[in-house]
Design a protein around this motif. Structure first.
Motif, mmCIF file in Angstrom:
data_model
loop_
_atom_site.group_PDB
_atom_site.id
_atom_site.type_symbol
_atom_site.label_atom_id
_atom_site.label_comp_id
_atom_site.label_asym_id
_atom_site.label_seq_id
_atom_site.Cartn_x
_atom_site.Cartn_y
_atom_site.Cartn_z
ATOM 1 N N ALA A 99 0.836 -1.201 0.000
ATOM 2 C CA ALA A 99 0.000 0.000 0.000
ATOM 3 C C ALA A 99 0.869 1.249 0.000
ATOM 4 O O ALA A 99 1.990 1.240 0.504
ATOM 5 C CB ALA A 99 -0.911 0.004 1.228
ATOM 6 N N SER A 100 0.348 2.319 -0.584
ATOM 7 C CA SER A 100 1.031 3.608 -0.492
ATOM 8 C C SER A 100 1.032 4.023 0.971
ATOM 9 O O SER A 100 0.229 3.522 1.771
ATOM 10 C CB SER A 100 0.312 4.653 -1.345
ATOM 11 O OG SER A 100 -1.006 4.859 -0.848
ATOM 12 N N MET A 101 1.908 4.920 1.350
ATOM 13 C CA MET A 101 2.051 5.270 2.765
ATOM 14 C C MET A 101 0.756 5.840 3.354
ATOM 15 O O MET A 101 0.466 5.614 4.524
ATOM 16 C CB MET A 101 3.215 6.247 2.952
ATOM 17 C CG MET A 101 4.586 5.657 2.578
ATOM 18 S SD MET A 101 4.898 3.982 3.274
ATOM 19 C CE MET A 101 5.031 4.371 5.019
ATOM 20 N N LYS A 102 -0.047 6.506 2.540
ATOM 21 C CA LYS A 102 -1.296 7.068 3.071
ATOM 22 C C LYS A 102 -2.338 5.978 3.376
ATOM 23 O O LYS A 102 -3.315 6.228 4.073
ATOM 24 C CB LYS A 102 -1.880 8.107 2.105
ATOM 25 C CG LYS A 102 -2.427 7.538 0.812
ATOM 26 C CD LYS A 102 -3.036 8.627 -0.056
ATOM 27 C CE LYS A 102 -3.597 8.039 -1.356
ATOM 28 N NZ LYS A 102 -4.168 9.058 -2.239
ATOM 29 N N ASN A 103 -2.105 4.777 2.815
ATOM 30 C CA ASN A 103 -3.026 3.655 3.074
ATOM 31 C C ASN A 103 -2.364 2.545 3.898
ATOM 32 O O ASN A 103 -2.884 1.432 3.978
ATOM 33 C CB ASN A 103 -3.498 3.059 1.743
ATOM 34 C CG ASN A 103 -4.334 4.041 0.941
ATOM 35 O OD1 ASN A 103 -5.438 4.383 1.331
ATOM 36 N ND2 ASN A 103 -3.799 4.499 -0.183
ATOM 37 N N ALA A 104 -1.235 2.861 4.513
ATOM 38 C CA ALA A 104 -0.431 1.844 5.211
ATOM 39 C C ALA A 104 -1.134 1.240 6.426
ATOM 40 O O ALA A 104 -0.733 0.177 6.909
ATOM 41 C CB ALA A 104 0.911 2.443 5.636
ATOM 42 N N ASN A 105 -2.192 1.899 6.899
ATOM 43 C CA ASN A 105 -2.909 1.374 8.072
ATOM 44 C C ASN A 105 -3.998 0.368 7.688
ATOM 45 O O ASN A 105 -4.581 -0.284 8.563
ATOM 46 C CB ASN A 105 -3.547 2.527 8.865
ATOM 47 C CG ASN A 105 -4.572 3.302 8.036
ATOM 48 O OD1 ASN A 105 -4.367 3.527 6.845
ATOM 49 N ND2 ASN A 105 -5.655 3.713 8.672
ATOM 50 N N LEU A 106 -4.263 0.206 6.391
ATOM 51 C CA LEU A 106 -5.288 -0.750 5.950
ATOM 52 C C LEU A 106 -4.706 -2.162 5.980
ATOM 53 O O LEU A 106 -3.508 -2.353 5.765
ATOM 54 C CB LEU A 106 -5.777 -0.396 4.542
ATOM 55 C CG LEU A 106 -6.346 1.024 4.378
ATOM 56 C CD1 LEU A 106 -6.846 1.244 2.956
ATOM 57 C CD2 LEU A 106 -7.463 1.293 5.385
ATOM 58 N N LYS A 107 -5.568 -3.169 6.219
ATOM 59 C CA LYS A 107 -5.036 -4.515 6.451
ATOM 60 C C LYS A 107 -5.660 -5.623 5.592
ATOM 61 O O LYS A 107 -5.059 -6.677 5.430
ATOM 62 C CB LYS A 107 -5.209 -4.891 7.929
ATOM 63 C CG LYS A 107 -4.366 -4.056 8.884
ATOM 64 C CD LYS A 107 -4.595 -4.493 10.329
ATOM 65 C CE LYS A 107 -3.630 -3.813 11.272
ATOM 66 N NZ LYS A 107 -3.794 -2.340 11.300
ATOM 67 N N THR A 108 -6.857 -5.420 5.061
ATOM 68 C CA THR A 108 -7.537 -6.491 4.322
ATOM 69 C C THR A 108 -7.893 -6.020 2.912
ATOM 70 O O THR A 108 -7.899 -4.817 2.627
ATOM 71 C CB THR A 108 -8.838 -6.912 5.032
ATOM 72 O OG1 THR A 108 -9.790 -5.823 4.948
ATOM 73 C CG2 THR A 108 -8.583 -7.262 6.496
ATOM 74 N N LEU A 109 -8.227 -6.964 2.053
ATOM 75 C CA LEU A 109 -8.655 -6.606 0.704
ATOM 76 C C LEU A 109 -9.905 -5.739 0.753
ATOM 77 O O LEU A 109 -10.030 -4.769 0.000
ATOM 78 C CB LEU A 109 -8.922 -7.879 -0.112
ATOM 79 C CG LEU A 109 -7.696 -8.610 -0.664
ATOM 80 C CD1 LEU A 109 -8.111 -9.955 -1.249
ATOM 81 C CD2 LEU A 109 -6.986 -7.775 -1.722
ATOM 82 N N ALA A 110 -10.816 -6.087 1.646
ATOM 83 C CA ALA A 110 -12.069 -5.332 1.755
ATOM 84 C C ALA A 110 -11.813 -3.870 2.118
ATOM 85 O O ALA A 110 -12.579 -2.978 1.722
ATOM 86 C CB ALA A 110 -12.983 -5.981 2.795
#
Length: 239
Positions: A99-110
């Protein structure tokens, strides 16, 4: 030099096509450590955009062997393409989601529904991603997928061309993105493999005609890969 000038005992010349990535390690080790030469082979390793291209080249007779994931192999065979697998080159799913750094906290495909994701379409890796989406009750249309070659992913994430939220690809491209500080691995290859419930072999393939005409060469190629596999299992760091 002209092949006409080659001595009678010259090494057997063959070409092996494969996609560029970490699945190439066995063939690179076989070349680097001289295992092909030990078997009396003169091998040209030909990196291609994807394993499916290598399969097409073998079927067309412009290459003797191909390395590819099992998905494009089975797809080709089911269409009547004359191919046979003579060995397993590598094992394990290699796709990672970075993930890009701005989305680094996301964890699942959903978590990435509606987001812009780069992935190399038409590869075995992307086929597994589609299978996993279906297994998780998701649809390809839930995401904004863009067809992006894995080799182009580090540059795309560097400039964030097209405002990419994440990419799904294999090594060494994914490591380059992370090392450049432009992304974070949010789903590992092992997690993809476990979630999809798959075993992912990369097959060494040729044609039945070639096996019948050159069983000795086929055996030599398999021998070289077996030596490389043994070396890799006992020399992880060097490999």
């Amino acid at each position: 030099s002209s092949t006409a000038m080659a001595p009678a005992n010259a090494a057997d010349k063959i070409t092996i096509g494969m996609s560029s990535g970490i699945n190439q390690v066995p063939s690179l080790v076989a070349e680097h450590n001289g295992y092909f030469k030990q078997e009396g082979l003169n091998v040209e390793l030909k990196p291609l955009a994807r394993g499916g291209d290598a399969i097409k080249a073998v079927a067309a007779g412009s290459m003797e062997f191909s390395e590819s994931a099992h998905v494009p192999f089975f797809a080709a065979v089911s269409r009547g393409v004359p191919l046979v697998a003579v060995g397993v080159v590598a094992r394990g799913f290699y796709g990672k989601m970075v993930a890009s750094m701005k989305n680094a906290n996301l964890k699942t495909l959903a978590d990435f529904k509606g987001k812009h994701i780069g992935s190399q379409m038409g590869t075995g890796m992307f086929t597994i991603v589609r299978m996993l989406l279906e297994k998780q009750g998701l649809k390809e249309s839930d995401f904004n997928f863009t067809n992006l070659r894995v080799v182009d992913m580090p540059g795309a994430m560097e400039t964030n061309s097209g405002n990419l939220d994440a990419v799904i690809g294999w090594e060494p491209g994914m490591r380059r993105i992370v090392n450049a500080g432009k992304g974070k691995v949010v789903i590992t290859a092992k997690q993809f493999e476990d979630m999809a419930g798959i075993t992912y072999p990369f097959l060494l393939t040729t044609t039945p005609t070639y096996v019948k005409a050159h069983p000795d060469i086929v055996q030599k190629v398999v021998n070289a890969y077996a030596k490389a596999d043994k070396y890799i299992s006992t020399h992880h760091e060097e490999a």
